[in-house]
Design a protein around this motif. Structure first.
Motif, PDB file in Angstrom:
ATOM      1  N   VAL A  49       0.834  -1.199   0.000  1.00 14.53           N
ATOM      2  CA  VAL A  49       0.000   0.000   0.000  1.00 14.53           C
ATOM      3  C   VAL A  49       0.871   1.252   0.000  1.00 14.53           C
ATOM      4  N   ALA A  50       1.925   1.240   0.815  1.00 12.62           N
ATOM      5  CA  ALA A  50       2.802   2.408   0.924  1.00 12.62           C
ATOM      6  C   ALA A  50       3.544   2.688  -0.377  1.00 12.62           C
ATOM      7  N   ALA A  51       3.800   1.653  -1.169  1.00 16.58           N
ATOM      8  CA  ALA A  51       4.572   1.831  -2.400  1.00 16.58           C
ATOM      9  C   ALA A  51       3.760   2.413  -3.550  1.00 16.58           C
ATOM     10  N   LYS A  52       2.456   2.322  -3.476  1.00 24.12           N
ATOM     11  CA  LYS A  52       1.617   2.759  -4.588  1.00 24.12           C
ATOM     12  C   LYS A  52       1.796   4.254  -4.846  1.00 24.12           C
ATOM     13  N   GLY A  53       2.049   4.585  -6.089  1.00 23.77           N
ATOM     14  CA  GLY A  53       2.166   5.980  -6.485  1.00 23.77           C
ATOM     15  C   GLY A  53       3.500   6.632  -6.189  1.00 23.77           C
ATOM     16  N   GLN A  54       4.422   5.896  -5.570  1.00 25.71           N
ATOM     17  CA  GLN A  54       5.712   6.488  -5.229  1.00 25.71           C
ATOM     18  C   GLN A  54       6.699   6.365  -6.393  1.00 25.71           C
ATOM     19  N   GLU A  55       7.625   7.308  -6.433  1.00 23.26           N
ATOM     20  CA  GLU A  55       8.661   7.306  -7.452  1.00 23.26           C
ATOM     21  C   GLU A  55       9.841   6.435  -7.007  1.00 23.26           C
ATOM     22  N   VAL A  56      10.578   5.931  -7.977  1.00 20.33           N
ATOM     23  CA  VAL A  56      11.802   5.178  -7.691  1.00 20.33           C
ATOM     24  C   VAL A  56      12.801   6.081  -6.982  1.00 20.33           C
ATOM     25  N   THR A  57      13.349   5.583  -5.869  1.00 20.36           N
ATOM     26  CA  THR A  57      14.358   6.340  -5.119  1.00 20.36           C
ATOM     27  C   THR A  57      15.769   5.918  -5.460  1.00 20.36           C
ATOM     28  N   HIS A  58      15.938   4.676  -5.928  1.00 24.65           N
ATOM     29  CA  HIS A  58      17.266   4.164  -6.272  1.00 24.65           C
ATOM     30  C   HIS A  58      17.157   3.446  -7.622  1.00 24.65           C
ATOM     31  N   PRO A  59      17.513   4.132  -8.700  1.00 22.32           N
ATOM     32  CA  PRO A  59      17.398   3.528 -10.036  1.00 22.32           C
ATOM     33  C   PRO A  59      18.323   2.322 -10.196  1.00 22.32           C
ATOM     34  N   ASN A  60      18.002   1.484 -11.152  1.00 22.12           N
ATOM     35  CA  ASN A  60      18.859   0.347 -11.487  1.00 22.12           C
ATOM     36  C   ASN A  60      20.279   0.826 -11.743  1.00 22.12           C
ATOM     37  N   GLY A  61      21.238   0.072 -11.211  1.00 14.69           N
ATOM     38  CA  GLY A  61      22.632   0.440 -11.328  1.00 14.69           C
ATOM     39  C   GLY A  61      23.145   1.247 -10.164  1.00 14.69           C
ATOM     40  N   GLY A  62      22.226   1.708  -9.298  1.00 13.81           N
ATOM     41  CA  GLY A  62      22.620   2.530  -8.165  1.00 13.81           C
ATOM     42  C   GLY A  62      22.474   1.846  -6.827  1.00 13.81           C
ATOM     43  N   PHE A  63      22.322   0.523  -6.837  1.00 16.48           N
ATOM     44  CA  PHE A  63      22.171  -0.212  -5.589  1.00 16.48           C
ATOM     45  C   PHE A  63      22.667  -1.637  -5.772  1.00 16.48           C
ATOM     46  N   THR A  64      22.859  -2.330  -4.646  1.00 14.38           N
ATOM     47  CA  THR A  64      23.322  -3.716  -4.652  1.00 14.38           C
ATOM     48  C   THR A  64      22.351  -4.565  -3.852  1.00 14.38           C
ATOM     49  N   TYR A  65      21.851  -5.635  -4.453  1.00 13.61           N
ATOM     50  CA  TYR A  65      20.942  -6.537  -3.747  1.00 13.61           C
ATOM     51  C   TYR A  65      21.654  -7.250  -2.604  1.00 13.61           C
TER      52      TYR A  65
END
Length: 285
Positions: A49-65
């Protein structure tokens, strides 16, 4: 909705995974510092529910799983759980009466899109594609017919193994299964909502694009319901515990000659409805 743990700029987050990157959600839930606490609170729906409508904060390539559930109290793996896998041992045995189990330590796993590490002591690093079940509601002596009610989410596992080291002793494989960063879990958690997610699942493992394992979970000798029932007989399962459910035939050790992993290999574990777990292979620095 998919939920992952990841690091960015030396800070660890959890959040919702999208095709474009991650939506950080952990800052909104300070009472739940990791996905382990989210699962214990039955909070995955609240994250969605909290994620709905939110923008990406960490684009692909900018984080490590990272491993989706950090430091689970239990990681228990089911061995030799497909009929063709049992036949590989060529010992004439039929389906065993009880399932084979062994533990893995969290440090033996890395996240998706990061290298599996081949140690200098031995180069028989092998792959095993599996479905990982994350316990949501704990319990003891859970009945098989109730087992699915205790699953919070699903993930994927490459249960990487140093084959020569599983033969160091007569009755255990623990040392061959627990080399640091030899396996992986991820890339994310998918909430478990209906039985078909497991009962109809097909698991495929590819190495450098070549299909090595291809089977369906409904052929397991010990289905996941029975795994949860059996394991919870002797230990109390708790939220965040992980059960690695078994791998099909086709691991590298069973080829002639064996096809062990080498630096530069790309290993992919795929299950429709869960996703694809991808890792490269590197030698330990």
């Amino acid at each position: 909705m998919r939920f992952a743990t990841y690091t960015a700029n030396d800070e660890t987050f959890y959040g919702a995974a999208t095709d474009a990157g991650m939506i950080a959600l952990s800052p909104q839930f300070p009472d739940w510092p990791t996905l382990r606490e989210v699962i214990a609170a039955d909070g995955l729906h609240q994250l969605a529910v909290a994620a709905k409508g939110q923008e990406v904060t960490h684009p692909n390539g900018g984080f490590t799983y990272q491993i989706p559930v950090p430091n689970p109290q239990r990681i228990l793996c089911v061995g030799v759980n497909f009929p063709d896998r049992n036949a590989e041992y060529k010992d004439g045995s039929n389906q065993p009466k009880h399932m084979s189990l062994f533990p893995r330590f969290p440090s033996s796993f890395t996240g998706a899109e990061t290298p599996l590490i081949r140690p200098p002591e031995n180069h028989t690093l092998d792959y095993e594609g599996e479905v990982a079940v994350v316990i949501g509601k704990g319990g003891r002596r859970i009945k098989a017919e109730d087992a699915y009610d205790h699953i919070a989410a699903l993930s994927l596992c490459n249960e990487g193994t140093i084959r020569d080291w599983v033969r160091h002793a007569k009755f255990n494989v623990t040392q061959g299964k627990n080399w640091d960063n030899s396996g992986s879990i991820g890339p994310w958690l998918v909430p478990f909502t209906h039985a078909a997610q497991l009962d109809s699942a097909r698991i495929i493992t590819r190495v450098n694009g070549e299909t090595r394992q291809d089977d369906t979970l409904n052929r397991m000798m010990f289905p996941i319901r029975e795994e949860i029932a059996y394991i919870s007989t002797f230990t109390t399962l708790e939220p965040g515990d992980i059960i690695i459910t078994g791998t099909p035939t086709g691991a590298g050790a069973r080829f002639d000659p064996p096809k062990y992993l080498v630096p530069g290999d790309i290993v992919e574990i795929e299950v429709e409805g869960i996703g694809t777990l991808r890792n490269t292979v590197e030698d330990e620095a």
